[in-house]
Scaffold this motif. Structure first.
Motif, PDB file in Angstrom:
ATOM      1  N   UNK A 123     -53.310  23.496  45.159  1.00 43.45           N
ATOM      2  CA  UNK A 123     -52.992  22.185  44.584  1.00 43.45           C
ATOM      3  C   UNK A 123     -53.819  21.064  45.214  1.00 43.45           C
ATOM      4  N   UNK A 139     -42.970  22.028  55.947  1.00 39.37           N
ATOM      5  CA  UNK A 139     -44.183  22.443  55.222  1.00 39.37           C
ATOM      6  C   UNK A 139     -45.159  21.272  55.097  1.00 39.37           C
ATOM      7  N   UNK A 156     -45.715  21.923  48.667  1.00 39.64           N
ATOM      8  CA  UNK A 156     -44.342  22.285  48.333  1.00 39.64           C
ATOM      9  C   UNK A 156     -43.783  21.218  47.406  1.00 39.64           C
ATOM     10  N   UNK A 182     -46.338  26.834  36.299  1.00 40.30           N
ATOM     11  CA  UNK A 182     -45.483  26.467  37.426  1.00 40.30           C
ATOM     12  C   UNK A 182     -44.134  27.184  37.388  1.00 40.30           C
ATOM     13  N   UNK A 228     -46.387  31.259  53.123  1.00 41.65           N
ATOM     14  CA  UNK A 228     -45.591  30.725  52.019  1.00 41.65           C
ATOM     15  C   UNK A 228     -44.643  31.758  51.432  1.00 41.65           C
ATOM     16  N   UNK A 239     -40.391  33.077  48.403  1.00 44.82           N
ATOM     17  CA  UNK A 239     -41.249  31.916  48.158  1.00 44.82           C
ATOM     18  C   UNK A 239     -40.651  30.916  47.176  1.00 44.82           C
ATOM     19  N   UNK A 240     -39.466  31.215  46.675  1.00 48.22           N
ATOM     20  CA  UNK A 240     -38.774  30.248  45.805  1.00 48.22           C
ATOM     21  C   UNK A 240     -37.331  30.121  46.302  1.00 48.22           C
ATOM     22  N   UNK A 241     -36.932  28.888  46.551  1.00 41.87           N
ATOM     23  CA  UNK A 241     -35.554  28.642  46.994  1.00 41.87           C
ATOM     24  C   UNK A 241     -34.849  27.833  45.923  1.00 41.87           C
ATOM     25  N   UNK A 255     -40.195  25.064  45.896  1.00 37.61           N
ATOM     26  CA  UNK A 255     -41.191  26.069  45.564  1.00 37.61           C
ATOM     27  C   UNK A 255     -42.551  25.648  46.130  1.00 37.61           C
ATOM     28  N   UNK A 256     -43.326  26.621  46.498  1.00 36.95           N
ATOM     29  CA  UNK A 256     -44.641  26.328  47.054  1.00 36.95           C
ATOM     30  C   UNK A 256     -45.684  26.697  46.018  1.00 36.95           C
ATOM     31  N   UNK A 257     -46.569  25.779  45.769  1.00 37.51           N
ATOM     32  CA  UNK A 257     -47.602  26.015  44.760  1.00 37.51           C
ATOM     33  C   UNK A 257     -48.973  26.089  45.417  1.00 37.51           C
ATOM     34  N   UNK A 282     -38.865  21.677  53.417  1.00 39.43           N
ATOM     35  CA  UNK A 282     -39.878  20.868  52.727  1.00 39.43           C
ATOM     36  C   UNK A 282     -40.643  20.004  53.729  1.00 39.43           C
ATOM     37  N   UNK A 340     -52.013  24.677  49.529  1.00 44.29           N
ATOM     38  CA  UNK A 340     -50.810  24.542  48.686  1.00 44.29           C
ATOM     39  C   UNK A 340     -50.018  23.264  48.991  1.00 44.29           C
TER      40      UNK A 340
END
Lengths: 234, 113
Positions: free
Chosen positions: B106, A42, B88, A17, A54, A65-67, B101-103, A39, B86
């Motif tokens: 899942x 999504x 978040x 992760x 994404x 893709x990462x904040x 972050x988005x995984x 969030x 996925x």
């Protein structure tokens, strides 16, 4: 033995992760509106089964893709003669960037300065906000020398929430961590201070020191999880 | 062609089951801000040769089931996720950073053989 196995499995999964260990936050940070909104959007898209990209952040208009919201780890600087000088507030802002992994590409770095709700209404004396890049190490809590500062922005009549694009600065810090000496924020009183406005001024400055909140919103694109956007053909 | 199975055996056929992951059960609620948990689901059930064509099966599962029929030492085809989605996650790391972050992969949306 079972507990050890579980811990090991958990460690392996957390690494997957992108975490080194189970986080144990010291204090809870406020979640900014923009992260909450992304969030929730999504989650809503997942429920309705809509397609999701994404690797882009539509709300911010960038790929990523990462904040991350990095809290300010700096401190206030106090001048001995602050009441007589033209400075209302001086603060060193510092953001711990090494959290960004090598595989990630920085696509956005936005400094957010929340001056508090009071600044929307009664600002009192005319103020100006100046943001500098610190270019030389300081000694202890000393105020950076003017020659060692690089002016980034100047905002007259600052109020509410201010945003500054610091992508180039953050990229430089990320490539050369030793250059990350922070930012110097100063709120200055424009014009002469006369005795009539002094009381109001001290009150405004005290309120600003109490309510000021700084954070750096960083968006990164992991090249292993997202492919770079292809250039459009002419 | 697929042979219809009786009602009792239908229960044992490969399909998606509900599984709610509660982060509190894992002790992760201390650092995950949202969600509190999510419906991850899981796949379980048999993949009999007679139904491999109707259970969202891969060609490989069909061939494996066919081999199992002629040689029982070959294991039966297995029930696995065939479509994942996925989620978040909003969490705080050890540096007090708030991260969104988005995984991938899942949530199990569909199962197959």
């Amino acid at each position: 033995a079972l507990s050890q196995t579980l811990q090991f499995q958990e460690y392996v999964f957390l690494q997957f992760l992108g975490l080194d260990k189970v986080p144990s936050p010291q204090k809870f940070q406020p979640v900014p509106y923009i992260l909450k909104k992304i969030f929730q959007d999504r989650e809503a898209a997942a429920i309705t089964g809509g397609s999701q990209d994404l690797c882009s952040v539509k709300d911010l208009g960038v790929r990523g893709n990462v904040l991350r919201l990095l809290p300010d780890q700096g401190f206030y600087l106090y001048s001995k003669n602050l009441s007589q000088a033209s400075s209302c507030l001086q603060k060193l802002l510092y953001f711990n960037l090494p959290a960004i992994k090598d595989k990630e590409q920085l696509t956005m770095a936005q400094l957010g300065l929340d001056l508090g709700p009071n600044t929307y209404y009664n600002l009192g004396p005319e103020l100006e906000l100046a943001l500098f890049l610190v270019q030389e190490p300081r000694v202890g809590h000393s105020i950076p020398k003017p020659g060692k500062l690089f002016v980034l922005k100047s905002v007259p009549w600052p109020q509410g929430v201010l945003h500054f694009n610091l992508l180039d600065v953050a990229k430089d810090w990320n490539n050369n961590p030793q250059k990350n000496l922070g930012l110097f924020l100063e709120i200055l009183v424009k014009g002469d201070r006369d005795s009539g406005v002094n009381f109001q001024l001290e009150d405004t400055c005290a309120r600003l020191r109490h309510s000021l909140h700084a954070s750096l919103l960083v968006v990164t694109l992991n090249s292993e999880q997202c492919h770079p956007s292809s250039r459009k053909r002419r | 062609s697929a042979i219809p199975a009786n009602k009792a055996s239908c229960k044992n056929l490969c399909h998606r089951h509900q599984l709610f992951i509660n982060f509190r059960d894992l002790g992760w609620q201390k650092w995950i801000i949202a969600p509190k948990g999510f419906m991850a689901n899981y796949c379980h059930g048999e993949c009999p040769f007679s139904l491999t064509t109707s259970l969202n099966s891969s060609n490989y599962a069909f061939m494996q089931a066919l081999m199992h029929a002629v040689d029982p030492e070959t294991p039966q085809a297995v029930c696995i996720p065939t479509k994942l989605s996925p989620i978040s996650m909003l969490y705080q790391d050890n540096d007090d950073n708030v991260i969104l972050r988005h995984y991938e992969d899942m949530v199990v949306d569909e199962c197959g053989c």
